[in-house]
Design a protein around this motif. Structure first.
Motif, PDB file in Angstrom:
ATOM      1  N   LYS A   3       0.989   2.151  15.928  1.00 26.96           N
ATOM      2  CA  LYS A   3      -0.021   2.079  14.747  1.00 26.96           C
ATOM      3  C   LYS A   3       0.888   2.556  13.635  1.00 26.96           C
ATOM      4  CE  LYS A   3      -4.388   2.472  16.488  1.00 26.96           C
ATOM      5  NZ  LYS A   3      -5.681   3.104  16.464  1.00 26.96           N
ATOM      6  N   LYS A   4       1.551   3.651  13.532  1.00 24.49           N
ATOM      7  CA  LYS A   4       2.373   4.250  12.443  1.00 24.49           C
ATOM      8  C   LYS A   4       3.526   3.356  12.048  1.00 24.49           C
ATOM      9  CE  LYS A   4       4.251   8.307  11.386  1.00 24.49           C
ATOM     10  NZ  LYS A   4       4.911   9.841  11.558  1.00 24.49           N
ATOM     11  N   PHE A   5       4.031   2.512  12.896  1.00 19.99           N
ATOM     12  CA  PHE A   5       5.210   1.635  12.786  1.00 19.99           C
ATOM     13  C   PHE A   5       4.738   0.492  12.100  1.00 19.99           C
ATOM     14  CE2 PHE A   5       7.350  -2.230  13.931  1.00 19.99           C
ATOM     15  CZ  PHE A   5       8.509  -2.299  13.537  1.00 19.99           C
ATOM     16  N   LEU A   6       3.553  -0.265  12.548  1.00 17.68           N
ATOM     17  CA  LEU A   6       2.910  -1.393  11.652  1.00 17.68           C
ATOM     18  C   LEU A   6       2.371  -1.016  10.597  1.00 17.68           C
ATOM     19  CD1 LEU A   6       0.876  -2.975  14.918  1.00 17.68           C
ATOM     20  CD2 LEU A   6       2.954  -3.688  13.948  1.00 17.68           C
ATOM     21  N   VAL A   7       2.059   0.099  10.258  1.00 16.50           N
ATOM     22  CA  VAL A   7       1.480   0.537   8.805  1.00 16.50           C
ATOM     23  C   VAL A   7       2.680   0.497   7.834  1.00 16.50           C
ATOM     24  CG1 VAL A   7       0.237   2.096   7.579  1.00 16.50           C
ATOM     25  CG2 VAL A   7      -0.922   1.215   9.806  1.00 16.50           C
ATOM     26  N   ILE A   8       3.519   1.227   8.248  1.00 16.35           N
ATOM     27  CA  ILE A   8       4.707   1.585   7.351  1.00 16.35           C
ATOM     28  C   ILE A   8       5.476   0.236   7.222  1.00 16.35           C
ATOM     29  CG2 ILE A   8       6.985   2.658   7.326  1.00 16.35           C
ATOM     30  CD1 ILE A   8       5.801   4.954   8.850  1.00 16.35           C
ATOM     31  N   SER A   9       5.713  -0.397   8.129  1.00 15.84           N
ATOM     32  CA  SER A   9       6.191  -1.701   7.818  1.00 15.84           C
ATOM     33  C   SER A   9       5.361  -2.598   6.906  1.00 15.84           C
ATOM     34  CB  SER A   9       6.803  -2.448   9.053  1.00 15.84           C
ATOM     35  OG  SER A   9       5.876  -2.742   9.854  1.00 15.84           O
ATOM     36  N   GLN A  10       4.293  -2.699   7.364  1.00 21.17           N
ATOM     37  CA  GLN A  10       3.476  -3.620   6.360  1.00 21.17           C
ATOM     38  C   GLN A  10       3.296  -3.041   5.017  1.00 21.17           C
ATOM     39  OE1 GLN A  10       0.011  -4.305   8.857  1.00 21.17           O
ATOM     40  NE2 GLN A  10       1.390  -5.462  10.365  1.00 21.17           N
ATOM     41  N   VAL A  11       3.343  -1.762   4.673  1.00 24.46           N
ATOM     42  CA  VAL A  11       3.458  -1.046   3.416  1.00 24.46           C
ATOM     43  C   VAL A  11       4.686  -1.601   2.516  1.00 24.46           C
ATOM     44  CG1 VAL A  11       3.538   0.937   1.896  1.00 24.46           C
ATOM     45  CG2 VAL A  11       1.723   0.715   3.859  1.00 24.46           C
ATOM     46  N   ILE A  12       5.791  -1.682   3.393  1.00 26.70           N
ATOM     47  CA  ILE A  12       6.927  -1.891   2.657  1.00 26.70           C
ATOM     48  C   ILE A  12       6.983  -3.538   2.328  1.00 26.70           C
ATOM     49  CG2 ILE A  12       9.521  -2.624   3.376  1.00 26.70           C
ATOM     50  CD1 ILE A  12       9.365   0.115   5.065  1.00 26.70           C
ATOM     51  N   TYR A  13       6.401  -4.454   3.408  1.00 29.96           N
ATOM     52  CA  TYR A  13       6.292  -5.622   2.900  1.00 29.96           C
ATOM     53  C   TYR A  13       5.138  -5.704   1.881  1.00 29.96           C
ATOM     54  CZ  TYR A  13       7.971  -6.518   7.763  1.00 29.96           C
ATOM     55  OH  TYR A  13       8.642  -6.595   8.780  1.00 29.96           O
ATOM     56  N   LEU A  14       4.158  -5.194   1.633  1.00 33.91           N
ATOM     57  CA  LEU A  14       3.399  -5.152   0.392  1.00 33.91           C
ATOM     58  C   LEU A  14       4.147  -4.873  -0.723  1.00 33.91           C
ATOM     59  CD1 LEU A  14       0.426  -5.766  -0.528  1.00 33.91           C
ATOM     60  CD2 LEU A  14      -0.131  -3.205  -0.160  1.00 33.91           C
ATOM     61  N   LEU A  15       4.760  -3.771  -0.785  1.00 26.95           N
ATOM     62  CA  LEU A  15       5.650  -3.237  -1.985  1.00 26.95           C
ATOM     63  C   LEU A  15       6.688  -4.340  -2.093  1.00 26.95           C
ATOM     64  CD1 LEU A  15       6.388   0.292  -1.137  1.00 26.95           C
ATOM     65  CD2 LEU A  15       4.631  -0.550  -2.790  1.00 26.95           C
ATOM     66  N   CYS A  16       7.257  -5.329  -1.331  1.00 26.15           N
ATOM     67  CA  CYS A  16       8.272  -6.185  -1.656  1.00 26.15           C
ATOM     68  C   CYS A  16       7.515  -7.425  -2.330  1.00 26.15           C
ATOM     69  CB  CYS A  16       8.938  -6.656  -0.352  1.00 26.15           C
ATOM     70  SG  CYS A  16      10.068  -5.334   0.215  1.00 26.15           S
ATOM     71  N   VAL A  17       6.269  -7.466  -2.230  1.00 25.79           N
ATOM     72  CA  VAL A  17       5.518  -8.625  -2.964  1.00 25.79           C
ATOM     73  C   VAL A  17       5.613  -8.523  -4.629  1.00 25.79           C
ATOM     74  CG1 VAL A  17       3.271  -9.746  -3.307  1.00 25.79           C
ATOM     75  CG2 VAL A  17       3.998  -9.350  -1.018  1.00 25.79           C
ATOM     76  N   ILE A  18       5.881  -7.195  -4.958  1.00 24.15           N
ATOM     77  CA  ILE A  18       6.028  -7.197  -6.397  1.00 24.15           C
ATOM     78  C   ILE A  18       7.220  -7.951  -7.002  1.00 24.15           C
ATOM     79  CG2 ILE A  18       6.035  -5.494  -8.327  1.00 24.15           C
ATOM     80  CD1 ILE A  18       4.529  -3.656  -6.449  1.00 24.15           C
ATOM     81  N   PRO A  19       8.339  -7.624  -6.214  1.00 23.11           N
ATOM     82  CA  PRO A  19       9.497  -8.179  -6.800  1.00 23.11           C
ATOM     83  C   PRO A  19       9.592  -9.811  -6.417  1.00 23.11           C
ATOM     84  CG  PRO A  19      10.165  -6.664  -5.231  1.00 23.11           C
ATOM     85  CD  PRO A  19       8.982  -6.523  -5.368  1.00 23.11           C
ATOM     86  N   TRP A  20       9.035  -9.928  -5.303  1.00 26.09           N
ATOM     87  CA  TRP A  20       8.850 -11.444  -4.871  1.00 26.09           C
ATOM     88  C   TRP A  20       8.253 -12.339  -5.875  1.00 26.09           C
ATOM     89  CZ3 TRP A  20       4.468 -14.309  -4.233  1.00 26.09           C
ATOM     90  CH2 TRP A  20       4.723 -15.673  -3.819  1.00 26.09           C
ATOM     91  N   GLY A  45       8.880 -19.083  -1.247  1.00 29.55           N
ATOM     92  CA  GLY A  45       7.558 -19.159  -1.332  1.00 29.55           C
ATOM     93  C   GLY A  45       6.742 -18.792  -0.095  1.00 29.55           C
ATOM     94  N   VAL A  46       7.174 -18.886   0.940  1.00 27.52           N
ATOM     95  CA  VAL A  46       6.369 -18.613   2.181  1.00 27.52           C
ATOM     96  C   VAL A  46       6.331 -17.341   2.650  1.00 27.52           C
ATOM     97  CG1 VAL A  46       6.594 -20.990   3.087  1.00 27.52           C
ATOM     98  CG2 VAL A  46       8.248 -19.279   3.889  1.00 27.52           C
ATOM     99  N   TYR A  47       7.084 -16.623   1.826  1.00 26.98           N
ATOM    100  CA  TYR A  47       7.106 -15.066   2.324  1.00 26.98           C
ATOM    101  C   TYR A  47       5.973 -14.244   2.371  1.00 26.98           C
ATOM    102  CZ  TYR A  47       7.819 -10.011   2.187  1.00 26.98           C
ATOM    103  OH  TYR A  47       7.587  -8.710   2.354  1.00 26.98           O
ATOM    104  N   PRO A  48       4.636 -14.604   1.492  1.00 26.46           N
ATOM    105  CA  PRO A  48       3.602 -13.791   1.768  1.00 26.46           C
ATOM    106  C   PRO A  48       2.577 -14.544   3.093  1.00 26.46           C
ATOM    107  CG  PRO A  48       3.774 -14.733  -0.636  1.00 26.46           C
ATOM    108  CD  PRO A  48       4.893 -14.969   0.286  1.00 26.46           C
ATOM    109  N   ILE A  49       2.893 -15.687   3.180  1.00 19.16           N
ATOM    110  CA  ILE A  49       2.141 -16.342   4.085  1.00 19.16           C
ATOM    111  C   ILE A  49       2.811 -15.836   5.534  1.00 19.16           C
ATOM    112  CG2 ILE A  49       1.955 -18.454   5.528  1.00 19.16           C
ATOM    113  CD1 ILE A  49       2.012 -19.747   2.606  1.00 19.16           C
ATOM    114  N   ALA A  50       3.895 -15.776   5.710  1.00 20.75           N
ATOM    115  CA  ALA A  50       4.793 -15.030   6.752  1.00 20.75           C
ATOM    116  C   ALA A  50       4.182 -13.731   7.098  1.00 20.75           C
ATOM    117  CB  ALA A  50       6.159 -15.015   6.824  1.00 20.75           C
ATOM    118  N   VAL A  51       4.170 -12.807   6.056  1.00 19.37           N
ATOM    119  CA  VAL A  51       3.735 -11.509   6.075  1.00 19.37           C
ATOM    120  C   VAL A  51       2.202 -11.435   6.786  1.00 19.37           C
ATOM    121  CG1 VAL A  51       2.952  -9.380   4.648  1.00 19.37           C
ATOM    122  CG2 VAL A  51       5.348 -10.361   4.126  1.00 19.37           C
TER     123      VAL A  51
END
Length: 94
Positions: A2-19, A46-52
Motif C-alpha cells: 500500500k505504501k508503494f502504491l500511495v507514494i508512486s501515485q502521489v508522485i504521478y499526481l505531482l507530475c500532472v502539474i508540469p504535464w 496527452g494520454v498521461y493522465p488517462i494512463a495514471v
C-alpha cells in the motif's frame, strides 16, 4: 505494498502539474503545419493522465492477489515521467 502504491501515485499526481504546461506547448508541433509526428507527440503526451488513472485502478485491484503484477502495472506511467520529465528537466536546468 500500500505504501508503494500511495507514494508512486502521489508522485504521478505531482507530475500532472508540469504535464499541463508540457501538453500545452506540445501543440507548437503544429506550427509548421500538420504532420503525423506532431499528432503522435500531442497524443503521446496527452494520454498521461488517462494512463495514471487506469493503471492506478488496476494496480489497486491487483494488489491483494497478484502483487508483482500490481507493481508492474503501477510503474507503467513512469514511462512518461522518465521519458518526458527527465529530458525536459535536463534541458531546463542545464
Amino acid at each position: 505494498m500500500k505504501k508503494f502504491l500511495v507514494i508512486s501515485q502521489v508522485i504521478y499526481l505531482l507530475c500532472v502539474i508540469p504535464w499541463v504546461f508540457i501538453w500545452g506547448i506540445s501543440f507548437m508541433g503544429f506550427d509548421q503545419g500538420f504532420s503525423w509526428y506532431a499528432v503522435a507527440l500531442v497524443v503521446g503526451i496527452g494520454v498521461y493522465p488517462i494512463a495514471v488513472i487506469l493503471c492506478s485502478i488496476f494496480a489497486w485491484k491487483l494488489r491483494k492477489h497478484r502483487k508483482r503484477a500490481a507493481i508492474i502495472v503501477n510503474l507503467i506511467p513512469m514511462v512518461w515521467v522518465l521519458g518526458i520529465g527527465l529530458p525536459v528537466s535536463f534541458l531546463n536546468f542545464s
